[in-house]
Motif scaffolding. Structure first.
Motif, PDB file in Angstrom:
ATOM      1  N   PRO A 220       0.803  -1.229   0.000  1.00 34.84           N
ATOM      2  CA  PRO A 220       0.000   0.000   0.000  1.00 34.84           C
ATOM      3  C   PRO A 220       0.832   1.273   0.000  1.00 34.84           C
ATOM      4  CG  PRO A 220       0.069  -0.928   2.195  1.00 34.84           C
ATOM      5  CD  PRO A 220       0.757  -1.925   1.302  1.00 34.84           C
ATOM      6  N   VAL A 221       2.129   1.159   0.270  1.00 41.60           N
ATOM      7  CA  VAL A 221       3.010   2.328   0.369  1.00 41.60           C
ATOM      8  C   VAL A 221       3.692   2.585  -0.966  1.00 41.60           C
ATOM      9  CG1 VAL A 221       5.017   3.319   1.535  1.00 41.60           C
ATOM     10  CG2 VAL A 221       3.394   1.905   2.819  1.00 41.60           C
ATOM     11  N   GLN A 222       3.820   3.875  -1.316  1.00 38.88           N
ATOM     12  CA  GLN A 222       4.564   4.259  -2.514  1.00 38.88           C
ATOM     13  C   GLN A 222       5.771   5.104  -2.119  1.00 38.88           C
ATOM     14  OE1 GLN A 222       2.391   5.352  -6.267  1.00 38.88           O
ATOM     15  NE2 GLN A 222       0.698   5.663  -4.836  1.00 38.88           N
ATOM     16  N   ALA A 223       6.839   4.959  -2.866  1.00 42.22           N
ATOM     17  CA  ALA A 223       8.033   5.768  -2.649  1.00 42.22           C
ATOM     18  C   ALA A 223       8.681   6.040  -3.999  1.00 42.22           C
ATOM     19  CB  ALA A 223       9.019   5.060  -1.720  1.00 42.22           C
ATOM     20  N   GLY A 224       9.400   7.161  -4.082  1.00 42.80           N
ATOM     21  CA  GLY A 224      10.035   7.457  -5.353  1.00 42.80           C
ATOM     22  C   GLY A 224      10.863   8.720  -5.341  1.00 42.80           C
ATOM     23  N   VAL A 225      11.397   9.016  -6.507  1.00 44.04           N
ATOM     24  CA  VAL A 225      12.216  10.196  -6.733  1.00 44.04           C
ATOM     25  C   VAL A 225      11.338  11.280  -7.363  1.00 44.04           C
ATOM     26  CG1 VAL A 225      14.234  11.128  -7.932  1.00 44.04           C
ATOM     27  CG2 VAL A 225      14.273   8.787  -7.047  1.00 44.04           C
ATOM     28  N   ALA A 253      12.842  13.365  -2.777  1.00 47.01           N
ATOM     29  CA  ALA A 253      12.255  12.033  -2.590  1.00 47.01           C
ATOM     30  C   ALA A 253      10.908  12.177  -1.896  1.00 47.01           C
ATOM     31  CB  ALA A 253      13.181  11.147  -1.764  1.00 47.01           C
ATOM     32  N   GLU A 254       9.994  11.238  -2.182  1.00 47.93           N
ATOM     33  CA  GLU A 254       8.654  11.301  -1.613  1.00 47.93           C
ATOM     34  C   GLU A 254       8.188   9.906  -1.187  1.00 47.93           C
ATOM     35  OE1 GLU A 254       4.318  13.273  -2.653  1.00 47.93           O
ATOM     36  OE2 GLU A 254       5.462  12.385  -4.303  1.00 47.93           O
ATOM     37  N   VAL A 255       7.393   9.869  -0.108  1.00 52.08           N
ATOM     38  CA  VAL A 255       6.753   8.646   0.365  1.00 52.08           C
ATOM     39  C   VAL A 255       5.269   8.925   0.536  1.00 52.08           C
ATOM     40  CG1 VAL A 255       6.575   6.960   2.231  1.00 52.08           C
ATOM     41  CG2 VAL A 255       8.821   7.806   1.544  1.00 52.08           C
ATOM     42  N   VAL A 256       4.414   8.002   0.081  1.00 49.75           N
ATOM     43  CA  VAL A 256       2.955   8.125   0.210  1.00 49.75           C
ATOM     44  C   VAL A 256       2.462   6.973   1.068  1.00 49.75           C
ATOM     45  CG1 VAL A 256       0.759   8.246  -1.005  1.00 49.75           C
ATOM     46  CG2 VAL A 256       2.821   9.193  -2.072  1.00 49.75           C
ATOM     47  N   TYR A 257       1.766   7.312   2.166  1.00 51.58           N
ATOM     48  CA  TYR A 257       1.320   6.289   3.114  1.00 51.58           C
ATOM     49  C   TYR A 257      -0.181   6.406   3.338  1.00 51.58           C
ATOM     50  CZ  TYR A 257       0.851   3.558   7.401  1.00 51.58           C
ATOM     51  OH  TYR A 257       0.464   2.642   8.336  1.00 51.58           O
ATOM     52  N   PRO A 258      -0.972   5.386   2.939  1.00 48.01           N
ATOM     53  CA  PRO A 258      -2.417   5.406   3.196  1.00 48.01           C
ATOM     54  C   PRO A 258      -2.690   5.049   4.656  1.00 48.01           C
ATOM     55  CG  PRO A 258      -1.823   3.397   2.043  1.00 48.01           C
ATOM     56  CD  PRO A 258      -0.556   4.204   2.157  1.00 48.01           C
ATOM     57  N   MET A 259      -3.334   5.969   5.395  1.00 50.38           N
ATOM     58  CA  MET A 259      -3.573   5.746   6.816  1.00 50.38           C
ATOM     59  C   MET A 259      -4.897   5.043   7.084  1.00 50.38           C
ATOM     60  SD  MET A 259      -2.079   9.222   8.537  1.00 50.38           S
ATOM     61  CE  MET A 259      -3.238  10.293   7.664  1.00 50.38           C
ATOM     62  N   ALA A 260      -5.883   5.243   6.193  1.00 52.99           N
ATOM     63  CA  ALA A 260      -7.212   4.652   6.340  1.00 52.99           C
ATOM     64  C   ALA A 260      -7.919   4.825   5.010  1.00 52.99           C
ATOM     65  CB  ALA A 260      -7.981   5.342   7.470  1.00 52.99           C
ATOM     66  N   PRO A 261      -9.042   4.151   4.790  1.00 52.43           N
ATOM     67  CA  PRO A 261      -9.787   4.368   3.542  1.00 52.43           C
ATOM     68  C   PRO A 261     -10.157   5.836   3.371  1.00 52.43           C
ATOM     69  CG  PRO A 261     -10.601   2.419   4.673  1.00 52.43           C
ATOM     70  CD  PRO A 261      -9.630   3.066   5.612  1.00 52.43           C
ATOM     71  N   GLY A 262      -9.764   6.416   2.233  1.00 45.86           N
ATOM     72  CA  GLY A 262     -10.057   7.812   1.966  1.00 45.86           C
ATOM     73  C   GLY A 262      -9.153   8.794   2.672  1.00 45.86           C
ATOM     74  N   SER A 286      16.056  24.684   0.601  1.00 48.78           N
ATOM     75  CA  SER A 286      15.514  23.338   0.692  1.00 48.78           C
ATOM     76  C   SER A 286      14.061  23.408   1.136  1.00 48.78           C
ATOM     77  CB  SER A 286      16.328  22.493   1.678  1.00 48.78           C
ATOM     78  OG  SER A 286      16.356  23.111   2.959  1.00 48.78           O
ATOM     79  N   LEU A 287      13.294  22.388   0.786  1.00 44.90           N
ATOM     80  CA  LEU A 287      11.864  22.373   1.044  1.00 44.90           C
ATOM     81  C   LEU A 287      11.452  21.044   1.650  1.00 44.90           C
ATOM     82  CD1 LEU A 287       9.079  23.665  -1.310  1.00 44.90           C
ATOM     83  CD2 LEU A 287       8.972  21.330  -0.488  1.00 44.90           C
ATOM     84  N   VAL A 288      10.588  21.109   2.654  1.00 46.74           N
ATOM     85  CA  VAL A 288       9.987  19.921   3.271  1.00 46.74           C
ATOM     86  C   VAL A 288       8.491  20.061   3.177  1.00 46.74           C
ATOM     87  CG1 VAL A 288       9.727  18.568   5.378  1.00 46.74           C
ATOM     88  CG2 VAL A 288      11.928  19.653   4.868  1.00 46.74           C
ATOM     89  N   ARG A 289       7.809  19.005   2.728  1.00 51.10           N
ATOM     90  CA  ARG A 289       6.359  19.067   2.539  1.00 51.10           C
ATOM     91  C   ARG A 289       5.667  17.854   3.144  1.00 51.10           C
ATOM     92  NH1 ARG A 289       3.812  16.185  -1.257  1.00 51.10           N
ATOM     93  NH2 ARG A 289       5.566  16.204  -2.719  1.00 51.10           N
ATOM     94  N   LEU A 290       4.553  18.112   3.844  1.00 50.18           N
ATOM     95  CA  LEU A 290       3.633  17.080   4.288  1.00 50.18           C
ATOM     96  C   LEU A 290       2.264  17.383   3.711  1.00 50.18           C
ATOM     97  CD1 LEU A 290       4.531  16.607   8.076  1.00 50.18           C
ATOM     98  CD2 LEU A 290       5.040  15.031   6.193  1.00 50.18           C
ATOM     99  N   THR A 291       1.647  16.406   3.088  1.00 46.11           N
ATOM    100  CA  THR A 291       0.331  16.597   2.469  1.00 46.11           C
ATOM    101  C   THR A 291      -0.658  15.610   3.054  1.00 46.11           C
ATOM    102  OG1 THR A 291       1.391  17.270   0.389  1.00 46.11           O
ATOM    103  CG2 THR A 291      -0.951  16.718   0.314  1.00 46.11           C
ATOM    104  N   LEU A 292      -1.773  16.134   3.554  1.00 44.05           N
ATOM    105  CA  LEU A 292      -2.865  15.296   4.032  1.00 44.05           C
ATOM    106  C   LEU A 292      -3.970  15.302   2.991  1.00 44.05           C
ATOM    107  CD1 LEU A 292      -4.058  13.653   6.445  1.00 44.05           C
ATOM    108  CD2 LEU A 292      -5.195  15.783   7.127  1.00 44.05           C
TER     109      LEU A 292
END
Length: 296
Positions: A220-225, A253-262, A286-292
């Motif tokens: 369920p987790v995605q990661a990439g450049v 680099a980015e990581v996408v983590y699904p915490m729950a449905p939707g 430099s930039l740091v981002r968190l997206t909900l």
């Protein structure tokens, strides 16, 4: 009222998402989109909260690769609230939607070379997008969009949240999946901005931003450049116009983590590798981002 030209280049980064990424004098700041950036969601209502921190560690003089003398730094923290409604209707074979972005900014600047020391918080320029089109194929997604950044934020001080002009923004992009299971993807998203005039009559040159990502799913987790590039494609015009053009390039680099449905959380870090100045000193950092991401 037009902002101080020197500081405006540093603040371009948040005016609209500005994730802050300092850039050419435009509203959109690169770094908020990454893996599968050109994939529009299915019909529904969505909230995307982009929490971004951009740390400026140097300012380049216009037309030069040399940093300004003295102690010059800045920090921009933004929460860009994006609301998307994919209506369930179709236009030209694509899912049709609308969107809006309301950015909240906190900016602190110290530019000794220009005698600037200022910190302010406020609501930035709001984006209204009446056209979002999303196409979906067997192994690809495509998106097209159009909208406008409004001149709604406060101006007048170096760290003010608004930019002092409107901008029209056009968007197009493609995500391609290299396998039928869609575990490996590549995407590119292009945004074009044409700016309006400030109160003084200055019009900043057009700007093109490209954000890209290469992602791999691990369950369920995605990661990439990921990365971005931004170019000023035309010269400024009017009072105070510069003959120099801005550009910047970053890798991350980015990581996408699904915490729950939707409900999903995305995290990314970027390092700007190169920045060239146009009007005013060009920030580099430099930039740091968190997206909900929340689907309703």
């Amino acid at each position: 009222m037009k902002k101080n030209a020197i500081a405006s280049a540093a603040l371009a980064l948040l005016a609209g998402l500005s994730p802050l990424a300092a850039q050419a004098e435009g509203h959109y700041v690169p770094g908020v989109e990454g893996i599968q950036a050109a994939s529009a969601p299915p019909p529904g209502v969505y909230y995307l909260g982009y929490l971004v921190n951009y740390n400026i560690n140097s300012f380049r003089a216009p037309g030069s690769s040399t940093n300004l003398p003295g102690h010059n730094s800045g920090t921009v923290t933004a929460l860009a609230n994006r609301f998307v409604w994919m209506t369930g209707h179709q236009v030209l074979g694509a899912d049709y939607g609308v969107e809006a972005i309301v950015p909240l900014l906190r900016t602190s600047l110290t530019i000794n070379a220009a005698g600037i020391s200022d910190s302010r918080s406020g609501v930035g320029d709001v984006y209204v997008g009446p056209l979002v089109l999303g196409w979906h194929g067997t192994q690809w997604d495509a998106v097209a969009a159009a909208g406008m950044w409004l001149d709604s934020g406060s101006t007048g001080q170096p760290a003010s949240a608004g930019k002092g002009f409107k901008s029209t923004m056009l968007t197009g992009g493609l995500t391609y999946y290299f396998d039928t299971a869609k575990t490996l993807s590549g995407s590119a998203l292009l945004r074009f901005e044409r700016h309006g005039k400030t109160d003084s009559g200055l019009r900043h040159g057009n700007q093109v931003t490209m954000e890209w990502g290469l992602g791999k799913a691990f369950g369920p987790v995605q990661a990439g450049v990921v990365g971005y590039s931004q170019w000023q494609t035309s010269n400024d015009s009017g009072p105070g116009a510069s003959l120099n053009k801005s550009s910047r390039h970053a890798l991350g680099a980015e990581v996408v983590y699904p915490m729950a449905p939707g409900l999903a959380l995305k995290g990314a870090v970027y390092k700007e590798l190169r920045a060239e100045a146009g009007t005013g000193p060009q920030p580099k950092g430099s930039l740091v981002r968190l997206t909900l991401v929340k689907a309703f």
